[in-house]
Design a protein around this motif. Sequence first.
Motif, PDB file in Angstrom:
ATOM      1  N   GLU A 168     -37.274  -5.646  15.156  1.00 18.28           N
ATOM      2  CA  GLU A 168     -35.970  -5.730  15.798  1.00 18.28           C
ATOM      3  C   GLU A 168     -34.984  -4.804  15.089  1.00 18.28           C
ATOM      4  OE1 GLU A 168     -35.179  -7.262  18.503  1.00 18.28           O
ATOM      5  OE2 GLU A 168     -37.098  -8.291  18.823  1.00 18.28           O
ATOM      6  N   PRO A 169     -34.047  -4.223  15.832  1.00 18.58           N
ATOM      7  CA  PRO A 169     -33.080  -3.312  15.200  1.00 18.58           C
ATOM      8  C   PRO A 169     -32.359  -3.970  14.031  1.00 18.58           C
ATOM      9  CG  PRO A 169     -32.931  -3.172  17.586  1.00 18.58           C
ATOM     10  CD  PRO A 169     -33.872  -4.306  17.291  1.00 18.58           C
ATOM     11  N   GLY A 170     -32.337  -3.287  12.885  1.00 19.06           N
ATOM     12  CA  GLY A 170     -31.650  -3.780  11.697  1.00 19.06           C
ATOM     13  C   GLY A 170     -32.367  -4.892  10.962  1.00 19.06           C
ATOM     14  N   SER A 171     -33.608  -5.237  11.389  1.00 19.25           N
ATOM     15  CA  SER A 171     -34.296  -6.375  10.764  1.00 19.25           C
ATOM     16  C   SER A 171     -35.227  -5.965   9.643  1.00 19.25           C
ATOM     17  CB  SER A 171     -35.107  -7.125  11.828  1.00 19.25           C
ATOM     18  OG  SER A 171     -36.136  -6.283  12.341  1.00 19.25           O
ATOM     19  N   SER A 172     -35.433  -4.656   9.420  1.00 17.73           N
ATOM     20  CA  SER A 172     -36.422  -4.247   8.415  1.00 17.73           C
ATOM     21  C   SER A 172     -35.874  -3.164   7.512  1.00 17.73           C
ATOM     22  CB  SER A 172     -37.682  -3.742   9.123  1.00 17.73           C
ATOM     23  OG  SER A 172     -37.376  -2.566   9.842  1.00 17.73           O
ATOM     24  N   GLN A 173     -36.491  -3.047   6.383  1.00 15.78           N
ATOM     25  CA  GLN A 173     -36.216  -1.969   5.448  1.00 15.78           C
ATOM     26  C   GLN A 173     -37.394  -1.006   5.510  1.00 15.78           C
ATOM     27  OE1 GLN A 173     -33.495  -1.407   3.568  1.00 15.78           O
ATOM     28  NE2 GLN A 173     -32.488  -3.172   4.510  1.00 15.78           N
ATOM     29  N   MET A 174     -37.138   0.219   5.973  1.00 19.54           N
ATOM     30  CA  MET A 174     -38.237   1.157   6.161  1.00 19.54           C
ATOM     31  C   MET A 174     -38.966   1.466   4.861  1.00 19.54           C
ATOM     32  SD  MET A 174     -39.900   2.586   8.490  1.00 19.54           S
ATOM     33  CE  MET A 174     -38.716   2.193   9.790  1.00 19.54           C
ATOM     34  N   SER A 175     -38.239   1.483   3.744  1.00 20.24           N
ATOM     35  CA  SER A 175     -38.896   1.779   2.463  1.00 20.24           C
ATOM     36  C   SER A 175     -39.931   0.720   2.129  1.00 20.24           C
ATOM     37  CB  SER A 175     -37.850   1.880   1.347  1.00 20.24           C
ATOM     38  OG  SER A 175     -37.161   0.654   1.194  1.00 20.24           O
ATOM     39  N   SER A 176     -39.630  -0.545   2.443  1.00 18.85           N
ATOM     40  CA  SER A 176     -40.591  -1.622   2.188  1.00 18.85           C
ATOM     41  C   SER A 176     -41.818  -1.491   3.083  1.00 18.85           C
ATOM     42  CB  SER A 176     -39.921  -2.982   2.423  1.00 18.85           C
ATOM     43  OG  SER A 176     -40.850  -4.037   2.295  1.00 18.85           O
ATOM     44  N   LEU A 177     -41.607  -1.113   4.346  1.00 14.80           N
ATOM     45  CA  LEU A 177     -42.737  -0.946   5.266  1.00 14.80           C
ATOM     46  C   LEU A 177     -43.624   0.213   4.824  1.00 14.80           C
ATOM     47  CD1 LEU A 177     -40.966  -1.443   8.713  1.00 14.80           C
ATOM     48  CD2 LEU A 177     -42.343  -3.096   7.449  1.00 14.80           C
ATOM     49  N   PHE A 178     -43.012   1.330   4.423  1.00 19.56           N
ATOM     50  CA  PHE A 178     -43.797   2.466   3.941  1.00 19.56           C
ATOM     51  C   PHE A 178     -44.615   2.089   2.706  1.00 19.56           C
ATOM     52  CE2 PHE A 178     -41.164   6.204   5.817  1.00 19.56           C
ATOM     53  CZ  PHE A 178     -41.917   6.121   6.968  1.00 19.56           C
ATOM     54  N   SER A 179     -44.002   1.325   1.799  1.00 19.91           N
ATOM     55  CA  SER A 179     -44.694   0.926   0.572  1.00 19.91           C
ATOM     56  C   SER A 179     -45.915   0.073   0.884  1.00 19.91           C
ATOM     57  CB  SER A 179     -43.730   0.154  -0.335  1.00 19.91           C
ATOM     58  OG  SER A 179     -44.389  -0.289  -1.498  1.00 19.91           O
TER      59      SER A 179
END
Length: 528
Positions: A168-179
């Motif tokens: 959902e928009p604004g629900s995630s941190q992209m750096s955490s997903l990439f990690s």
Amino acid sequence: MSGIYFFSAFGTFGNPNGFRQSYFLGGNADVAKNIKTFDLKTDAVKLFPGSKIYGMRIEPAGSSYLISYTVYTFAKEQNSQRGGTFIGSSLIFVDKIAPESLTIDVLNEFHQYLEKHNVTDGTITISHSDKFSIHQPKDYDKIGFNAREVESPGMARSGNHYLMVYSEPGSSQMSSLFSKAIALLSTYDMIYFTESREVAEFVQQKGIFKIIDLNGFEREIQRSDEEKSKLLTACILDMEKEKENLKGDRKTIIDEVEKQIIQNERRHQENEKKISESKAGINAINSGFDQYAVKIDELIGILKSGGKVEDIRKQHLESRKMFSEKIRLSRDVGTISSMSSSHSSNQGNSKPKLANSLEDFNREKNSFTYQGTRLNAYKIAFWSLLILVSAVAACYLVFLDNGKILKSFSEETVVAVENNGADIVNANRTEEIPSVVQMINLNPFPNAELNENDWRLVSKKAPFGMKIDSLINVIYKENPSTVRDFYKHQKKEYKAHLYSLNQQNFTINERDTILSDTLRKIPNYIKP
């Protein structure tokens, strides 16, 4: 430091250029030629005005690997109204990565400048990626200072395995997903992330890419962690089992050496020097087993404390080879040369089976696996010098057809008899066998071999365990102009030649010839 990372900028430019990508701020041609395109499969995923997609993947580059972080945004083509067109940027790392937060900041800054100076009113204003106006991000140099090595998760399996993660928009941190996504790179060719509902609904409707939400993404990570844990546990258990078997193997080998000593003393009292060497061999055997047991304990300790499984596998294989060679040299010392043929035969028939086979050590190479493989299913036996000479003299020729052995030559037999205290060896020699090369009638005969990039591509699509006929098909398919076009009607001859160049990379499983190691010598023909 910029040699370990650089940027790619790309987009869709319409006729006549279509999709194009170029490289900036570092990198080199040797690395760039290994990079696949960052084009999107428009039948599976589509960008819409205002939408954005991030991506991540791993790919080989010679002996190195590349990890790419990518961002796509919608942009129209000149003189075209077709949908799904885009402009994009990618930050590419060679063997290392930087903190994900820094990576995203630099990537976003690079891409924002790319959009601002190359897109007007939503339309790309240039005709080719080589003409992009780009800018070096302010924190570009920080990447080099903060770069770190990362345990390679292995190359992604080929076969169009793609994953889209929707949040959902604004629900995630992209750096955490990439990690977290690092752990999944060996499973998927590319992992995409988007907060656009339009993009997610399009992907779900097409059903070509696998699409999951954040909960599904966490389950994917958990499943990957569980598989790694099982692999680690299996590795430790197999090595511990092998160590347990050393005690019995030690006793069996020493008993056999002592038996040889007794027989040699009874039959050849004059060979006191050789008998003394045999006794010294027991000390060498004891030392070898002790050192090998300690080495196994050491490797198990490294694994338990977080060591890399692949590194430990390599170290263990090297240790096993050294152990095998030391025991082989020690067990054969003091063999008396004047034993009768009947004695040699009886001794050969009474060889005990052991839990750990030293002969198998030299054959295993990269087929050493820890998932369901038993490391202790091998044998060891003592041969007299005559049996060793017989084994060296034995010859066989393998003709391959459909991955099976058609014919083998019988081994040469050696018979020794005693005559007035002197040793006379009579050998029944096999017929003269022509060399494999003489039997191969390839026209034209290969004048070169595949370069590293080409044989690595073959290796990627030819897993261990593949039959030789299937391997030939892969080689032909990947090298049409230098192999298939010349040898498509000479498969038998080409297969025989390939086998003769790489015998150590194949194993014979019942009646099948199986690939067991990476082929680096693949013949081809290059026109002068």
